[in-house]
Write a protein that holds these residues in place. Structure first.
Motif, mmCIF file in Angstrom:
data_model
loop_
_atom_site.group_PDB
_atom_site.id
_atom_site.type_symbol
_atom_site.label_atom_id
_atom_site.label_comp_id
_atom_site.label_asym_id
_atom_site.label_seq_id
_atom_site.Cartn_x
_atom_site.Cartn_y
_atom_site.Cartn_z
ATOM 1 N N ILE A 49 0.824 -1.089 0.047
ATOM 2 C CA ILE A 49 -0.109 0.060 -0.026
ATOM 3 C C ILE A 49 0.856 1.252 -0.001
ATOM 4 N N SER A 50 2.060 1.297 0.952
ATOM 5 C CA SER A 50 2.891 2.349 0.889
ATOM 6 C C SER A 50 3.414 2.459 -0.660
ATOM 7 N N GLY A 51 3.962 1.629 -1.351
ATOM 8 C CA GLY A 51 4.578 1.751 -2.623
ATOM 9 C C GLY A 51 3.341 2.241 -3.672
ATOM 10 N N GLY A 52 2.183 1.762 -3.602
ATOM 11 C CA GLY A 52 1.025 2.206 -4.318
ATOM 12 C C GLY A 52 0.867 3.814 -4.008
ATOM 13 N N ALA A 53 1.016 4.181 -2.561
ATOM 14 C CA ALA A 53 0.768 5.506 -2.384
ATOM 15 C C ALA A 53 1.761 6.251 -2.974
ATOM 16 N N ALA A 54 3.176 5.721 -2.836
ATOM 17 C CA ALA A 54 4.098 6.527 -3.499
ATOM 18 C C ALA A 54 4.242 6.825 -4.721
ATOM 19 N N ALA A 55 3.633 5.879 -5.592
ATOM 20 C CA ALA A 55 3.565 5.894 -6.874
ATOM 21 C C ALA A 55 2.753 6.823 -7.509
ATOM 22 N N ILE A 56 1.428 7.041 -6.425
ATOM 23 C CA ILE A 56 0.377 8.008 -6.796
ATOM 24 C C ILE A 56 1.351 9.319 -6.770
ATOM 25 N N ALA A 57 1.734 9.309 -5.644
ATOM 26 C CA ALA A 57 2.250 10.890 -5.010
ATOM 27 C C ALA A 57 3.440 11.157 -5.961
ATOM 28 N N LEU A 58 4.151 10.366 -6.688
ATOM 29 C CA LEU A 58 5.285 10.739 -7.720
ATOM 30 C C LEU A 58 4.811 11.111 -9.011
ATOM 31 N N GLN A 59 3.328 10.987 -9.306
ATOM 32 C CA GLN A 59 2.780 11.285 -10.699
ATOM 33 C C GLN A 59 2.523 12.695 -10.391
ATOM 34 N N THR A 60 2.535 13.323 -9.103
ATOM 35 C CA THR A 60 2.272 14.777 -9.235
ATOM 36 C C THR A 60 3.637 15.948 -9.613
ATOM 37 N N GLN A 61 3.116 17.036 -9.589
ATOM 38 C CA GLN A 61 4.347 18.152 -9.836
ATOM 39 C C GLN A 61 5.417 17.987 -8.662
ATOM 40 N N PRO A 62 4.812 18.173 -7.558
ATOM 41 C CA PRO A 62 5.828 17.981 -6.471
ATOM 42 C C PRO A 62 6.447 16.767 -6.163
ATOM 43 N N GLY A 63 6.037 15.657 -6.745
ATOM 44 C CA GLY A 63 6.344 14.332 -6.593
ATOM 45 C C GLY A 63 7.554 14.317 -7.590
ATOM 46 N N ARG A 64 7.469 14.663 -8.733
ATOM 47 C CA ARG A 64 8.482 14.826 -10.060
ATOM 48 C C ARG A 64 9.497 15.411 -9.383
ATOM 49 N N ARG A 65 9.347 16.846 -8.899
ATOM 50 C CA ARG A 65 10.478 17.517 -8.290
ATOM 51 C C ARG A 65 11.214 16.808 -7.261
ATOM 52 N N LEU A 66 10.563 16.181 -6.343
ATOM 53 C CA LEU A 66 11.310 15.217 -5.412
ATOM 54 C C LEU A 66 12.151 14.252 -6.117
ATOM 55 N N TRP A 67 11.642 13.569 -6.943
ATOM 56 C CA TRP A 67 12.296 12.620 -7.601
ATOM 57 C C TRP A 67 13.402 12.865 -8.230
ATOM 58 N N GLN A 68 13.427 14.398 -8.865
ATOM 59 C CA GLN A 68 14.425 15.126 -9.722
ATOM 60 C C GLN A 68 15.533 15.346 -8.608
ATOM 61 N N PHE A 69 15.157 15.827 -7.475
ATOM 62 C CA PHE A 69 16.140 16.010 -6.394
ATOM 63 C C PHE A 69 17.003 14.713 -6.086
ATOM 64 N N VAL A 70 16.077 13.710 -5.854
ATOM 65 C CA VAL A 70 16.831 12.523 -5.281
ATOM 66 C C VAL A 70 17.848 12.082 -6.308
ATOM 67 N N SER A 71 17.337 12.248 -7.393
ATOM 68 C CA SER A 71 18.203 11.795 -8.784
ATOM 69 C C SER A 71 19.596 12.669 -8.615
ATOM 70 N N ASP A 72 19.281 14.096 -8.624
ATOM 71 C CA ASP A 72 20.509 14.832 -8.672
ATOM 72 C C ASP A 72 21.356 14.714 -7.304
ATOM 73 N N ALA A 73 20.738 14.229 -6.088
ATOM 74 C CA ALA A 73 21.507 14.043 -4.965
ATOM 75 C C ALA A 73 22.453 12.846 -5.234
ATOM 76 N N ARG A 74 21.992 12.083 -5.785
ATOM 77 C CA ARG A 74 22.525 10.565 -6.118
ATOM 78 C C ARG A 74 23.830 10.922 -6.981
ATOM 79 N N MET A 75 23.545 11.626 -8.066
ATOM 80 C CA MET A 75 24.540 12.041 -8.846
ATOM 81 C C MET A 75 25.721 12.699 -8.252
ATOM 82 N N GLU A 76 25.519 13.459 -7.299
ATOM 83 C CA GLU A 76 26.493 14.388 -6.638
ATOM 84 C C GLU A 76 27.237 13.449 -5.925
ATOM 85 N N VAL A 77 26.594 12.630 -5.253
ATOM 86 C CA VAL A 77 27.106 11.599 -4.198
ATOM 87 C C VAL A 77 28.351 10.714 -4.999
#
Length: 125
Positions: A49-77
């Motif tokens: 259920i948490s995975g489903g909720a996260a999948a739904i949340a990542l379909q929003t504009q704030p969710g896409r920005r959060l995912w982009q931030f995480v991707s950028d942070a991984r690249m910097e690491v």
């Protein structure tokens, strides 16, 4: 016309985030409601259920920005130059030696101040 499209998208994002939050709250409620069942099954259900909720949340504009931030942070690491084992051991030893030295200096300083205080108050004997 563009403003109304953005407002509709924002409303849809709010609705998606609300559904994700309700889904997550419902999953937590179900986890405790079905306490008589196996803990393994309840945890698997809650994770699904948490995975489903996260999948739904990542379909929003704030969710896409959060995912982009995480991707950028991984690249910097990945760009970080990590110290070797030898450098880590040497740095750790230097820190430990400095802690001992500073501890001794503070202990001596405390002893001197305590002796001065005893002399001034007449409690030294």
């Amino acid at each position: 016309m563009n403003v109304s499209a953005e407002a509709g998208g924002a409303n849809l994002d709010i609705a998606k985030l609300a559904v994700a939050a309700l889904l997550l709250i419902g999953g937590i409620f179900a986890f405790y409601y079905f306490a008589a069942y196996s803990a393994l099954l309840r945890v698997i259900g809650l994770l699904a259920i948490s995975g489903g909720a996260a999948a739904i949340a990542l379909q929003t504009q704030p969710g896409r920005r959060l995912w982009q931030f995480v991707s950028d942070a991984r690249m910097e690491v990945r760009k970080v130059v990590w110290p070797t084992r030898q450098e880590t051991v040497q740095t750790t030893l230097v820190v430990m030696v400095m802690v001992v030295i500073v501890g001794l200096v503070l202990w001596l300083f405390d002893m001197v101040l305590m002796a001065i205080l005893r002399f001034l108050t007449g409690q030294g004997g």
